[in-house]
Enzyme design. Structure first.
Site, short mmCIF file in Angstrom:
data_model
loop_
_atom_site.label_atom_id
_atom_site.label_comp_id
_atom_site.label_asym_id
_atom_site.label_seq_id
_atom_site.Cartn_x
_atom_site.Cartn_y
_atom_site.Cartn_z
N HIS A 41 -26.60 10.11 18.38
CA HIS A 41 -26.08 9.12 17.42
C HIS A 41 -24.75 8.53 17.93
O HIS A 41 -24.58 7.32 18.02
CB HIS A 41 -25.88 9.84 16.07
CG HIS A 41 -25.38 8.97 14.97
ND1 HIS A 41 -26.15 8.60 13.90
CD2 HIS A 41 -24.16 8.42 14.75
CE1 HIS A 41 -25.44 7.85 13.08
NE2 HIS A 41 -24.22 7.73 13.58
N GLU A 42 -23.84 9.42 18.31
CA GLU A 42 -22.52 8.95 18.78
C GLU A 42 -22.64 8.20 20.10
O GLU A 42 -21.95 7.21 20.32
CB GLU A 42 -21.53 10.13 18.91
CG GLU A 42 -21.21 10.85 17.61
CD GLU A 42 -20.71 9.92 16.51
OE1 GLU A 42 -20.04 8.92 16.82
OE2 GLU A 42 -21.02 10.21 15.34
N PRO A 80 0.81 -1.22 0.00
CA PRO A 80 0.00 0.00 0.00
C PRO A 80 0.84 1.27 0.00
O PRO A 80 2.04 1.23 0.31
CB PRO A 80 -0.80 -0.11 1.30
CG PRO A 80 -0.26 -1.24 2.07
CD PRO A 80 0.64 -2.03 1.20
N GLY A 103 6.86 3.12 2.54
CA GLY A 103 8.31 3.28 2.49
C GLY A 103 8.98 2.69 1.26
O GLY A 103 10.18 2.45 1.26
N LYS A 104 8.21 2.47 0.20
CA LYS A 104 8.80 1.85 -1.00
C LYS A 104 9.81 2.79 -1.66
O LYS A 104 10.89 2.37 -2.06
CB LYS A 104 7.69 1.46 -1.99
CG LYS A 104 6.75 0.41 -1.41
CD LYS A 104 5.75 -0.09 -2.41
CE LYS A 104 4.68 0.93 -2.74
NZ LYS A 104 3.84 1.32 -1.58
P1 ADP Z 1 5.60 4.73 -0.73
O1 ADP Z 1 6.66 4.87 -1.76
O2 ADP Z 1 5.47 3.32 -0.21
O3 ADP Z 1 4.26 5.29 -1.12
P2 ADP Z 1 7.24 6.59 0.70
O4 ADP Z 1 8.52 5.85 0.77
O5 ADP Z 1 7.11 7.63 -0.34
O6 ADP Z 1 6.03 5.56 0.54
O7 ADP Z 1 6.92 7.21 2.13
C1 ADP Z 1 6.51 8.55 2.31
C2 ADP Z 1 7.07 9.10 3.60
O8 ADP Z 1 6.50 8.40 4.70
C3 ADP Z 1 8.55 8.92 3.73
O9 ADP Z 1 9.24 10.01 3.19
C4 ADP Z 1 8.75 8.81 5.23
O10 ADP Z 1 8.80 10.07 5.84
C5 ADP Z 1 7.48 8.14 5.69
N1 ADP Z 1 7.64 6.67 5.80
C6 ADP Z 1 6.93 5.74 5.11
N2 ADP Z 1 7.31 4.50 5.47
C7 ADP Z 1 8.27 4.63 6.40
C8 ADP Z 1 9.04 3.70 7.15
N3 ADP Z 1 8.89 2.39 7.02
N4 ADP Z 1 9.94 4.21 8.03
C9 ADP Z 1 10.10 5.53 8.19
N5 ADP Z 1 9.39 6.45 7.50
C10 ADP Z 1 8.48 6.02 6.62
#
Ligand code: ADP
Length: 497
Positions: A335-336, A109, A113-114
């Site tokens: 409601h809540e 998703p 962090g990809k």
């Molecule tokens: P994706 O490529 O999976 O959509 P990103 O690598 O672009 O995600 O992540 C966006 C930001 O979220 C990063 O710049 C970082 O600040 C934070 N982030 C996301 N995953 C991690 C992780 N596993 N560890 C630390 N920071 C993260």
């Protein structure tokens, strides 16, 4: 500026020649047609290669990201590091005749962090880094996508040469856009040509190349990728990058609070527990929001309450100034409270706070105490969740005499949950396959499941109307009530018995 001067001189020359009696019309027509064609080609990317280059980033900052900056994701990191051995020990790989690693596919998703991982790879193998996205290759005009793929590989090599490196990493985000199954798109010829070109580039890469290229793709839809792209010798390493578990979230929070002054009362482990299903990007945003809350409070440190507020914000959206009419607010309050009441019956002690502050799209919300991460749901649990979902509308009906559109989302959730019961083989229909059920049959079974829950919810609400009215009043006054205070007003233990 140069354009304007040339235009001025041009006009002057034309007027001068016209006075000399020279007929300029054919020449002018020819120039006009030439200019038009030149612009057309330029737009399509056939006339100039600069066009596409502006979209790609050869990130300088890539050099700064290391695997230590990535929290959680231990399995993914290990898998990648193992794969990278092949790139580092190039001589062994050559002498043993091992097929070199050409592509890694990161699947998971958004916000996990990809991109960070691709950058860390580039640093780990000391390579040039260039990043782009599948959407950059999509064009109406045949041949443009394929040309851009060729340019991308050329550009990566140029960059590596310029940086005096022997490796280059090409990161392609949303690769499913250009690598989707062939023949499926309406303008499929163009998509197919683009994908074919990518495959040609991958196949053409050899271990003896002057610059070794590693392509890293990222996708959230590995299921729609063309099989050819995942064949051995292309993207043959598939690494799953999932949402972080509790430990991972703790780790990510530690990374993103490193540079922030935290007060004594901040417990990152507890925050990790409360943020089930948050992605790394959401956790980064949470840490940032908490710091902003502290600044608004004129506080030198970030306190636990700032994190609490920030979690609400990241989950539900920004607090809105909009305050509904008194009548509407009352409805939201009941409601809540209905949701919260049933949540306590289903799982005593589960309500953390009830709020009627407008946030994002919600007019009010109930925050639940964190549970441990769980990846399986039992029938009882899902039934309980359905009961909680429908409780808001039923409370409105019992107390105010009618329902409102405020429950639309609740019902959507409830039917989704009922479907989970049906397709999980936990309904009266037994184990069923989606394809063999008519929508009418599914509809009837959903109804049956929800009606059963309505009975329980009706009973609980009937016997607690006074509490709901009382809590409703408190909410109108205070905007929120804490779980402990709410529980004191309920006499659940005796009723459950
Ligand atoms: P994706 O490529 O999976 O959509 P990103 O690598 O672009 O995600 O992540 C966006 C930001 O979220 C990063 O710049 C970082 O600040 C934070 N982030 C996301 N995953 C991690 C992780 N596993 N560890 C630390 N920071 C993260």
């Amino acid at each position: 500026m140069v354009k304007e001067i040339s235009l001025g001189i041009g006009i002057a020359v034309v007027i001068f020649l016209a006075f000399q009696g020279i007929n300029l019309v054919p020449t002018l027509v020819l120039i006009g047609v030439g200019y038009f064609l030149f612009n057309l080609f330029k737009k399509q990317g056939l006339g100039s290669s600069n066009n596409f280059n502006t979209h790609q980033k050869s990130n300088k900052e890539a050099a700064d990201v290391t695997f230590e900056d990535i929290g959680g994701q231990e399995t993914a990191k290990n898998e990648i590091l193992e794969a990278l051995e092949f790139v580092r020990d190039i001589d062994d790989v050559k002498s043993l005749g091992i097929r070199p690693l050409k592509g890694i596919m990161l699947s998971g998703p958004p916000g996990t962090g990809k991109t960070l991982m691709a950058k860390a790879v580039a640093r780990h193998i000391d390579s040039a880094f260039i990043s782009t996205s599948g959407s950059e290759f999509v064009e109406m005009y045949a041949g443009v996508g394929a040309k851009r793929v060729r340019e991308l590989f050329e550009k990566a090599k140029d960059l590596a040469r310029k940086e005096d490196k022997t490796n280059a990493v090409i990161f392609i985000d949303e690769i499913e856009i250009l690598g989707g199954k062939r023949g499926q798109n309406s303008s499929h010829l163009e998509y197919d040509q683009t994908l074919n070109q990518l495959l040609v580039e991958l196949d053409g890469m050899s271990i003896d190349d002057e610059i070794n290229i590693l392509v890293i793709g990222a996708t959230n839809r590995i299921d729609i990728l063309d099989k050819a792209i995942l064949r051995p010798g292309r993207f043959d390493r598939i690494v799953k990058v999932d949402l972080p578990d509790k430990e991972g979230r703790h780790n990510i929070l530690e990374i993103h609070t490193q540079n922030k002054p935290l007060a004594e009362d901040v417990d990152l482990e507890q925050i990790a527990k409360e943020t089930f299903r948050f992605s790394g990007a959401q956790l980064e945003s949470l840490a940032n929001e908490a710091a902003i809350m502290a600044m608004r409070d004129d506080s030198k440190e970030i306190r636990s309450e700032h994190f609490k507020e920030a979690i609400d914000k990241v989950m539900m959206g920004e607090k809105l100034n909009r305050r509904p009419q008194e009548e509407e607010l009352k409805r939201v309050a009941y409601h809540e409270t209905g949701h919260a009441l049933v949540a306590e019956f289903v799982k005593p002690g589960s309500v953390s706070t009830i709020n009627i502050t407008s946030r994002g799209k919600a007019l009010g919300y109930v925050r639940h105490n964190p549970e441990d991460d769980h990846y399986l749901q039992t029938l009882d649990y899902i039934r309980g969740q359905i009961a909680v979902c429908i409780a808001g509308a039923i409370t409105e009906e019992k107390i105010l005499g009618n329902r409102s559109t405020g429950a639309t989302n609740d019902f959507k959730k409830a039917t989704e949950l009922a479907k989970k019961i049906i397709f999980g083989g936990m309904s009266e229909l037994g184990v069923v396959s989606k394809e063999h059920l008519t929508s009418d049959k599914i509809h009837k079974e959903i109804n049956k499941i929800i009606t059963a829950e309505e009975k329980r919810v009706n009973k609980w609400i009937d016997s607690n109307q006074e509490v709901i009215l009382e809590v409703g009043e408190i909410l109108l006054e205070e905007e929120s009530i804490r779980g402990e205070e709410f529980r004191k007003k309920l006499k659940i233990e005796s009723e459950i018995a």
